[in-house]
Design an enzyme around this catalytic site. Sequence first.
Site, PDB file in Angstrom:
ATOM      1  N   ARG A  38     115.914  24.026  -1.060  1.00 38.78           N
ATOM      2  CA  ARG A  38     117.109  23.950  -1.906  1.00 38.78           C
ATOM      3  C   ARG A  38     116.772  23.588  -3.340  1.00 38.78           C
ATOM      4  O   ARG A  38     117.463  24.009  -4.270  1.00 38.78           O
ATOM      5  CB  ARG A  38     118.116  22.955  -1.314  1.00 38.78           C
ATOM      6  CG  ARG A  38     118.851  23.538  -0.124  1.00 38.78           C
ATOM      7  CD  ARG A  38     119.847  22.564   0.463  1.00 38.78           C
ATOM      8  NE  ARG A  38     120.644  23.207   1.494  1.00 38.78           N
ATOM      9  CZ  ARG A  38     121.538  22.582   2.251  1.00 38.78           C
ATOM     10  NH1 ARG A  38     121.724  21.278   2.106  1.00 38.78           N
ATOM     11  NH2 ARG A  38     122.229  23.232   3.160  1.00 38.78           N
ATOM     12  N   LYS A 199     126.497  26.591  22.674  1.00 38.83           N
ATOM     13  CA  LYS A 199     127.858  26.626  23.225  1.00 38.83           C
ATOM     14  C   LYS A 199     128.735  27.731  22.669  1.00 38.83           C
ATOM     15  O   LYS A 199     128.798  27.927  21.458  1.00 38.83           O
ATOM     16  CB  LYS A 199     128.542  25.281  22.944  1.00 38.83           C
ATOM     17  CG  LYS A 199     127.935  24.137  23.699  1.00 38.83           C
ATOM     18  CD  LYS A 199     128.659  22.857  23.369  1.00 38.83           C
ATOM     19  CE  LYS A 199     128.195  21.729  24.274  1.00 38.83           C
ATOM     20  NZ  LYS A 199     128.849  20.461  23.895  1.00 38.83           N
TER      21      LYS A 199
HETATM   22  C1  3PG Z   1     124.788  20.948   4.027  1.00 33.73           C
HETATM   23  O1  3PG Z   1     123.728  20.327   4.130  1.00 33.73           O
HETATM   24  O2  3PG Z   1     125.188  21.740   4.895  1.00 33.73           O
HETATM   25  C2  3PG Z   1     125.577  20.798   2.768  1.00 33.73           C
HETATM   26  O3  3PG Z   1     124.837  20.135   1.787  1.00 33.73           O
HETATM   27  C3  3PG Z   1     126.884  20.100   3.036  1.00 33.73           C
HETATM   28  O4  3PG Z   1     126.655  18.795   3.492  1.00 33.73           O
HETATM   29  P1  3PG Z   1     127.778  18.050   4.347  1.00 33.73           P
HETATM   30  O5  3PG Z   1     127.774  18.712   5.693  1.00 33.73           O
HETATM   31  O6  3PG Z   1     127.371  16.606   4.393  1.00 33.73           O
HETATM   32  O7  3PG Z   1     129.096  18.267   3.637  1.00 33.73           O
END
Ligand code: 3PG
Length: 406
Positions: A38, A199
Amino acid sequence: MVATFKTLDSLDAAGRKVLLRADLNVPVRDGKISDTTRIERVVPTLRELTDKGASVILVSHFDRPKGKRVPEMSLEPVAIALATALGRPVSFATDCIGPDAEAAVETLRPGEILVLENTRYHAGEEANDADLAEKLARHADVFVNDAFSAAHRAHASTEGVTRFLPSFAGRLMEAELNALDAALENPERPVGAIVGGAKISTKLDLIGNLLAKVDVLIIGGAMANTFLAAQGVSMGKSLQEADMHATALQILSDAKARGCEIVLPVDAVTATEFKAGAASKVVPVTAIDADAMMLDAGPETVKLVIAKLAGLKTLVWNGPFGAFEITPFDAATNAVAQAAAALTEEGKLKSVAGGGDTVSALRHAGVVDRMSYVSTAGGAFLEWLEGKTLPGIMALNAVAQDAIPL
Ligand code: 3PG
Ligand code: MG
């Protein structure tokens, strides 16, 4: 999905302060960043903006501190990793709003980058509080969203700020949206999907949406066990959802009515215990021992799936076939991944993958860089597969954005 969105092509960035929403929510293991994908994927947008003479104020959430300052969830180490990936210095402010942030923004010059502390240290982030959004917006002249993977969250830094600043998609957001559009909204047909996972119950919306859009739906993972069991196949001790049999049969008949071909495993790799290197055997799915579990699809299934892939122009992949974290139960996922990668490289297949486990499974198979596109998104990719509207993307709609002057 959003009809149109503005990209950096239409942003005259020189001399402007840009609030850039990235997703720096990187995985951490033993206090170390375990995957920098990322971070690397936001670099092109950062380079482009700073090369054009913008100053960039980068905001992101990190983990789930739930409105409190949790020191382990500080973005500071991530900002350092970002500077390394960029090969340029990056400054850091200990809060995303307030005096420290404002002072840092004030002294920021064209071409410079400032990372602000975790937006989720403020409860207003997840509450999409207008006051927080407005304060974030005040740092900058324009907003660029490069966080597709957080676009399923209607939060202050993803959705709220777009009400206060002219908003654009960054290069990563643009690439994600284009890849997803080419995979499911306007695909070259025939289009197929591989859906795996444990699932059916958690993927009902996803399967329902895919049935309406794809020509072939290949089902893997423990989810396939439930489909087989629903049709009267004895699955031994395999993981399955006994209360989803009626639903599974309904899905099969819906698929038939829609002319969507469903592909299920024809053979299984089974074992009596779930551990690495467990003694395993390959049997037709109709011959699974009463004390055995299906832990992967077998070689005949792999052949069948690869033959189906050869007939496709487009593939969407979410979810592994078997228990890929453990050998030898990674074999089907690896073999199908290799085949998809080879077809992609031959120019015969457009392959788009994403969502949680999928990226680790494809990384394990060594094909992440050989697919057409692998999304950095987990939950957002799944919601997109479900056909849901992602608020962070809706907010970038160019028509709505035209109302906010630069
Ligand atoms: C992820 O890692 O899917 C995104 O950064 C969103 O994070 P979150 O599920 O904590 O909102
Ligand atoms: Mg997460």
